[in-house]
Design a protein around this motif. Structure first.
Motif, PDB file in Angstrom:
ATOM      1  N   ILE A 106      33.139  43.286  38.668  1.00 32.80           N
ATOM      2  CA  ILE A 106      33.899  44.089  37.696  1.00 32.80           C
ATOM      3  C   ILE A 106      34.694  45.187  38.394  1.00 32.80           C
ATOM      4  O   ILE A 106      35.899  45.353  38.154  1.00 32.80           O
ATOM      5  CB  ILE A 106      32.949  44.704  36.647  1.00 32.80           C
ATOM      6  CG1 ILE A 106      32.343  43.608  35.758  1.00 32.80           C
ATOM      7  CG2 ILE A 106      33.701  45.726  35.782  1.00 32.80           C
ATOM      8  CD1 ILE A 106      31.280  44.106  34.809  1.00 32.80           C
ATOM      9  N   TYR A 107      34.027  45.937  39.275  1.00 29.71           N
ATOM     10  CA  TYR A 107      34.707  47.034  39.969  1.00 29.71           C
ATOM     11  C   TYR A 107      35.783  46.510  40.914  1.00 29.71           C
ATOM     12  O   TYR A 107      36.814  47.170  41.123  1.00 29.71           O
ATOM     13  CB  TYR A 107      33.700  47.892  40.732  1.00 29.71           C
ATOM     14  CG  TYR A 107      32.777  48.696  39.838  1.00 29.71           C
ATOM     15  CD1 TYR A 107      33.141  49.048  38.548  1.00 29.71           C
ATOM     16  CD2 TYR A 107      31.524  49.110  40.294  1.00 29.71           C
ATOM     17  CE1 TYR A 107      32.298  49.791  37.730  1.00 29.71           C
ATOM     18  CE2 TYR A 107      30.672  49.852  39.485  1.00 29.71           C
ATOM     19  CZ  TYR A 107      31.060  50.190  38.211  1.00 29.71           C
ATOM     20  OH  TYR A 107      30.217  50.923  37.416  1.00 29.71           O
ATOM     21  N   GLY A 108      35.547  45.332  41.504  1.00 32.29           N
ATOM     22  CA  GLY A 108      36.563  44.744  42.373  1.00 32.29           C
ATOM     23  C   GLY A 108      37.835  44.430  41.615  1.00 32.29           C
ATOM     24  O   GLY A 108      38.951  44.692  42.098  1.00 32.29           O
ATOM     25  N   PHE A 123      36.610  53.614  43.024  1.00 28.38           N
ATOM     26  CA  PHE A 123      36.230  52.261  42.628  1.00 28.38           C
ATOM     27  C   PHE A 123      36.070  51.329  43.824  1.00 28.38           C
ATOM     28  O   PHE A 123      35.283  50.381  43.769  1.00 28.38           O
ATOM     29  CB  PHE A 123      37.234  51.703  41.619  1.00 28.38           C
ATOM     30  CG  PHE A 123      36.999  52.187  40.226  1.00 28.38           C
ATOM     31  CD1 PHE A 123      36.126  51.509  39.386  1.00 28.38           C
ATOM     32  CD2 PHE A 123      37.620  53.329  39.748  1.00 28.38           C
ATOM     33  CE1 PHE A 123      35.876  51.952  38.100  1.00 28.38           C
ATOM     34  CE2 PHE A 123      37.381  53.793  38.463  1.00 28.38           C
ATOM     35  CZ  PHE A 123      36.502  53.106  37.638  1.00 28.38           C
ATOM     36  N   TYR A 124      36.800  51.598  44.911  1.00 25.03           N
ATOM     37  CA  TYR A 124      36.621  50.807  46.127  1.00 25.03           C
ATOM     38  C   TYR A 124      35.207  50.986  46.675  1.00 25.03           C
ATOM     39  O   TYR A 124      34.517  50.017  47.008  1.00 25.03           O
ATOM     40  CB  TYR A 124      37.651  51.221  47.176  1.00 25.03           C
ATOM     41  CG  TYR A 124      37.427  50.588  48.526  1.00 25.03           C
ATOM     42  CD1 TYR A 124      37.777  49.259  48.752  1.00 25.03           C
ATOM     43  CD2 TYR A 124      36.875  51.311  49.575  1.00 25.03           C
ATOM     44  CE1 TYR A 124      37.573  48.666  49.995  1.00 25.03           C
ATOM     45  CE2 TYR A 124      36.661  50.735  50.814  1.00 25.03           C
ATOM     46  CZ  TYR A 124      37.014  49.408  51.024  1.00 25.03           C
ATOM     47  OH  TYR A 124      36.791  48.827  52.252  1.00 25.03           O
ATOM     48  N   ALA A 191      29.003  45.915  57.221  1.00 22.94           N
ATOM     49  CA  ALA A 191      30.270  45.447  57.776  1.00 22.94           C
ATOM     50  C   ALA A 191      30.757  44.190  57.050  1.00 22.94           C
ATOM     51  O   ALA A 191      31.945  44.063  56.704  1.00 22.94           O
ATOM     52  CB  ALA A 191      30.117  45.160  59.265  1.00 22.94           C
ATOM     53  N   PHE A 192      29.836  43.254  56.778  1.00 20.53           N
ATOM     54  CA  PHE A 192      30.205  42.028  56.075  1.00 20.53           C
ATOM     55  C   PHE A 192      30.704  42.327  54.665  1.00 20.53           C
ATOM     56  O   PHE A 192      31.728  41.780  54.218  1.00 20.53           O
ATOM     57  CB  PHE A 192      29.008  41.079  56.011  1.00 20.53           C
ATOM     58  CG  PHE A 192      29.224  39.893  55.102  1.00 20.53           C
ATOM     59  CD1 PHE A 192      30.020  38.830  55.511  1.00 20.53           C
ATOM     60  CD2 PHE A 192      28.647  39.860  53.839  1.00 20.53           C
ATOM     61  CE1 PHE A 192      30.232  37.741  54.663  1.00 20.53           C
ATOM     62  CE2 PHE A 192      28.853  38.780  52.989  1.00 20.53           C
ATOM     63  CZ  PHE A 192      29.646  37.722  53.416  1.00 20.53           C
ATOM     64  N   ILE A 193      29.989  43.201  53.962  1.00 19.03           N
ATOM     65  CA  ILE A 193      30.357  43.526  52.580  1.00 19.03           C
ATOM     66  C   ILE A 193      31.686  44.269  52.541  1.00 19.03           C
ATOM     67  O   ILE A 193      32.508  44.051  51.641  1.00 19.03           O
ATOM     68  CB  ILE A 193      29.241  44.338  51.902  1.00 19.03           C
ATOM     69  CG1 ILE A 193      28.024  43.442  51.681  1.00 19.03           C
ATOM     70  CG2 ILE A 193      29.715  44.943  50.581  1.00 19.03           C
ATOM     71  CD1 ILE A 193      26.781  44.176  51.278  1.00 19.03           C
ATOM     72  N   PHE A 199      38.795  41.740  51.418  1.00 16.07           N
ATOM     73  CA  PHE A 199      39.412  40.445  51.159  1.00 16.07           C
ATOM     74  C   PHE A 199      39.651  40.241  49.664  1.00 16.07           C
ATOM     75  O   PHE A 199      40.730  39.804  49.250  1.00 16.07           O
ATOM     76  CB  PHE A 199      38.512  39.329  51.690  1.00 16.07           C
ATOM     77  CG  PHE A 199      38.999  37.942  51.358  1.00 16.07           C
ATOM     78  CD1 PHE A 199      40.078  37.400  52.039  1.00 16.07           C
ATOM     79  CD2 PHE A 199      38.406  37.212  50.350  1.00 16.07           C
ATOM     80  CE1 PHE A 199      40.554  36.122  51.726  1.00 16.07           C
ATOM     81  CE2 PHE A 199      38.868  35.939  50.032  1.00 16.07           C
ATOM     82  CZ  PHE A 199      39.937  35.385  50.715  1.00 16.07           C
ATOM     83  N   ILE A 200      38.639  40.572  48.853  1.00 13.80           N
ATOM     84  CA  ILE A 200      38.769  40.386  47.411  1.00 13.80           C
ATOM     85  C   ILE A 200      39.827  41.298  46.806  1.00 13.80           C
ATOM     86  O   ILE A 200      40.635  40.881  45.966  1.00 13.80           O
ATOM     87  CB  ILE A 200      37.408  40.633  46.726  1.00 13.80           C
ATOM     88  CG1 ILE A 200      36.431  39.492  47.066  1.00 13.80           C
ATOM     89  CG2 ILE A 200      37.564  40.759  45.216  1.00 13.80           C
ATOM     90  CD1 ILE A 200      35.046  39.699  46.555  1.00 13.80           C
ATOM     91  N   ILE A 201      39.870  42.537  47.279  1.00 10.19           N
ATOM     92  CA  ILE A 201      40.803  43.501  46.692  1.00 10.19           C
ATOM     93  C   ILE A 201      42.225  43.342  47.226  1.00 10.19           C
ATOM     94  O   ILE A 201      43.201  43.405  46.473  1.00 10.19           O
ATOM     95  CB  ILE A 201      40.305  44.947  46.955  1.00 10.19           C
ATOM     96  CG1 ILE A 201      38.999  45.190  46.168  1.00 10.19           C
ATOM     97  CG2 ILE A 201      41.363  45.965  46.558  1.00 10.19           C
ATOM     98  CD1 ILE A 201      38.345  46.509  46.476  1.00 10.19           C
TER      99      ILE A 201
END
Length: 205
Positions: A106-108, A123-124, A191-193, A199-201
């Motif tokens: 949702i936040y993404g 939100f990021y 780091a992965f997250i 990438f998603i944003i």
């Protein structure tokens, strides 16, 4: 110097507001779920509340801002009050991480559509910390959700003992934080997250 001070204030305030976005809906849903399962402890102790300050843990909040992971105050529960003990423990241990993943999505989506820099930072951070907390909370350290998930598979006579000593798990977690073990363990996940969030944003379509 003024620019540096302003950046520090922006980092602190956006971080604090992001922690609220991560913690408040998650802990309220957990408290509501536990209450619906028959344990009125969260309601009696004021945790069935939309007041963020009853859910925030001071050290956990600082850890979010400094290390990109942290924790909230555990929702109080006495699972032995439930007639379906193991089912209750499983549900209450899974609801937190699952809801954290939902918040991440949702936040993404919200973050992708924000132009204001200050709101974007809030939100990021809330996006990536929601997923980080979902993963971190599954560690089998009381009172994290992972410990309650594990306790659901323990023989009945050991569960009360396990829940009773949750406070020592908190002290153990603080010790791991202060001697830098937790940041080292969580570093690859963080780091992965962060890469996944970016990438998603920014690059996921």
């Amino acid at each position: 110097m003024l620019t540096n001070l302003r950046e520090i204030l922006v980092n602190l305030t956006t971080g604090f507001l992001a922690v609220i976005l991560v913690i408040l809906p998650r802990e309220y849903v957990k408290a509501y779920t536990i209450t619906k399962l028959g344990d009125q402890t969260p309601k009696k102790l004021g945790r069935l509340s939309l007041n963020p300050f009853v859910h925030l843990d001071p050290i956990g909040t600082i850890s979010f801002i400094l290390f990109n992971f942290g924790w909230s105050r555990p929702v109080p529960t006495i699972p032995l009050k439930s007639s379906k003990l193991k089912k209750s423990l499983l549900i209450t241990s899974i609801i937190g991480p699952v809801f954290g993943i939902i918040l991440f999505v949702i936040y993404g989506i919200i973050t992708r559509n924000i132009d204001n820099r200050y709101l974007f930072l809030i939100f990021y951070k809330a996006t990536k910390w929601s997923l980080t907390y979902a993963i971190f909370s599954m560690l089998p350290i009381p009172p994290l959700d992972g410990s309650r998930f594990l306790s659901a598979f323990l023989p009945g006579e050991y569960i009360e003992w396990y829940v009773k000593y949750e406070v020592y798990g908190i002290l153990f977690m603080l010790a791991l934080l202060f001697i830098w073990i937790l940041p080292l363990v969580m570093s690859p996940f963080v780091a992965f997250i962060e890469n996944l969030t970016n990438f998603i944003i920014n690059g996921g379509g």
